[in-house]
Design an enzyme around this catalytic site. Structure first.
Site, mmCIF file in Angstrom:
data_model
loop_
_atom_site.group_PDB
_atom_site.id
_atom_site.type_symbol
_atom_site.label_atom_id
_atom_site.label_comp_id
_atom_site.label_asym_id
_atom_site.label_seq_id
_atom_site.Cartn_x
_atom_site.Cartn_y
_atom_site.Cartn_z
ATOM 1 N N TYR A 277 0.827 -1.204 0.000
ATOM 2 C CA TYR A 277 0.000 0.000 0.000
ATOM 3 C C TYR A 277 0.861 1.253 0.000
ATOM 4 O O TYR A 277 2.077 1.185 0.208
ATOM 5 C CB TYR A 277 -0.965 -0.002 1.189
ATOM 6 C CG TYR A 277 -0.341 0.329 2.536
ATOM 7 C CD1 TYR A 277 0.492 -0.575 3.194
ATOM 8 C CD2 TYR A 277 -0.570 1.560 3.147
ATOM 9 C CE1 TYR A 277 1.051 -0.259 4.429
ATOM 10 C CE2 TYR A 277 -0.010 1.882 4.385
ATOM 11 C CZ TYR A 277 0.801 0.972 5.011
ATOM 12 O OH TYR A 277 1.368 1.278 6.225
ATOM 13 N N LYS B 57 6.431 -1.970 1.886
ATOM 14 C CA LYS B 57 5.254 -1.374 2.538
ATOM 15 C C LYS B 57 4.082 -2.348 2.429
ATOM 16 O O LYS B 57 3.144 -2.171 1.653
ATOM 17 C CB LYS B 57 4.925 -0.009 1.925
ATOM 18 C CG LYS B 57 4.083 0.850 2.866
ATOM 19 C CD LYS B 57 4.173 2.305 2.518
ATOM 20 C CE LYS B 57 3.198 3.165 3.301
ATOM 21 N NZ LYS B 57 3.331 3.123 4.748
ATOM 22 N N GLU C 277 11.892 2.329 14.294
ATOM 23 C CA GLU C 277 11.042 3.442 13.836
ATOM 24 C C GLU C 277 9.771 3.464 14.676
ATOM 25 O O GLU C 277 9.583 2.629 15.556
ATOM 26 C CB GLU C 277 10.727 3.291 12.340
ATOM 27 C CG GLU C 277 10.044 1.975 11.989
ATOM 28 C CD GLU C 277 9.887 1.741 10.490
ATOM 29 O OE1 GLU C 277 9.818 2.713 9.723
ATOM 30 O OE2 GLU C 277 9.810 0.557 10.105
#
Ligand code: PDD
Length: 284
Positions: free
Chosen positions: A33, A147, A180
């Site tokens: 995505y 992703k 992250e």
């Protein structure tokens, strides 16, 4: 009027939009995505998002249903159809519907789905106040550069943050370094004024906002180091922030129990947010 979404060639009211129960995105998270922000009705950094989409598809040997240029024109049409002035476009490609089998289907027919969300991104109260984050182990798979729609662990980590009264979580690798945020890249600014964020690898998503902020920091003569950092270093930092397409540059004012700097959004962070937004608003 209901929102118009895009599904496999059709623009439909959201209630009418359907995909198969056999879609591999649904059964295996076999999909990728992108999230692209919209400001003044214009898409921000579409090219970067399209390049990353292509890379994610390539890494998974997944066919796209149409070219990047066609995808881009669908995105633009959807933004216009829904009169989105500010917000985002979500787009997802999966390997499509096939009888359940772990092997990839031989002649896949990929699914392409897109929807928009109108949202005030510029006057986000979190940007005024800054957000609190907690640290949690990074229990995701090891191809975080792709992703992928497999986002269950980031959901779990965000829920853990919510339970702890925080807005988000920073995830830690097995050596105790920050990878992250659950849906953003993590940054600190040292007491000496150096901006630090983890270097690109399979450990993190190669953020499009990260790349833009890195370039803007360079142009403005800020010193930037790409290296891992620990929560202990972050607790002592002068400032901290996260970047993503939907939050731009978002100050972090508390990490676990430690207030960062004076506990208020940092000055350099504010400057970076300002120059990023200025640049985004100049998008043609
Ligand atoms: N998330 N890291 C992760 C794990 C992310 O999911 C994201 C984006 C980022 C920032 O990437 P970018 O700057 O290209 O948005 C970093 C999007 C916004 C989401 O899942 O909603």
């Amino acid at each position: 009027m209901s929102r118009i979404v895009y599904v496999n060639g059709e623009y439909l009211p959201e209630e009418k939009a359907k995909i198969s129960v056999f879609d591999r995105g649904f059964l295996f998270s076999d999909g990728v995505y992108e999230v692209i922000s919209v400001l003044n009705g214009k898409l921000i950094d579409t090219r970067g998002h399209m390049l990353r989409l292509n890379r994610s598809l390539g890494e998974l040997d997944m066919a796209a249903p149409c070219s990047a240029v066609e995808i881009e024109s669908i995105v633009k049409k959807l933004v216009a159809e829904n009169s989105v002035e500010q917000g985002l476009v979500y787009l997802q490609i999966t390997r499509g519907a096939a009888d359940r089998d772990f092997f990839y289907p031989e002649n896949p027919s990929p699914t392409l789905v897109m929807f928009t969300q109108s949202k005030n991104l510029l006057d986000d109260p979190n940007a005024e106040q800054g957000i609190d984050v907690i640290t949690v182990p990074d229990l995701r798979w090891q191809r975080r550069d792709i992703k992928s729609v497999g986002l269950l662990y980031p959901c779990m980590a965000k829920m853990e943050a919510k339970m702890a009264g925080a807005k988000d979580a920073w995830m830690l690798d097995a050596d105790g370094y920050v990878t992250e945020g659950t849906s953003n890249n993590a940054w600190i600014i040292t007491q000496e004024g150096t901006i630090v964020t983890r270097q690109l690898s399979n450990d993190i998503l190669h953020g499009i906002t990260r790349k833009a902020v890195m370039a803007l920091a360079g142009e403005n003569d800020f010193s930037v180091e790409q290296r891992p950092f620990t929560p202990a270093e972050a607790y002592e930092a002068a400032e901290a922030f996260v970047t993503s397409a939907t939050t731009f540059v978002m100050p972090v004012v508390k990490i676990d129990a430690a207030a960062i700097g004076n506990g208020l959004p940092g000055e350099m962070t504010g400057k970076l947010r300002e120059i990023y937004i200025d640049m985004a608003l100049r998008t043609e």
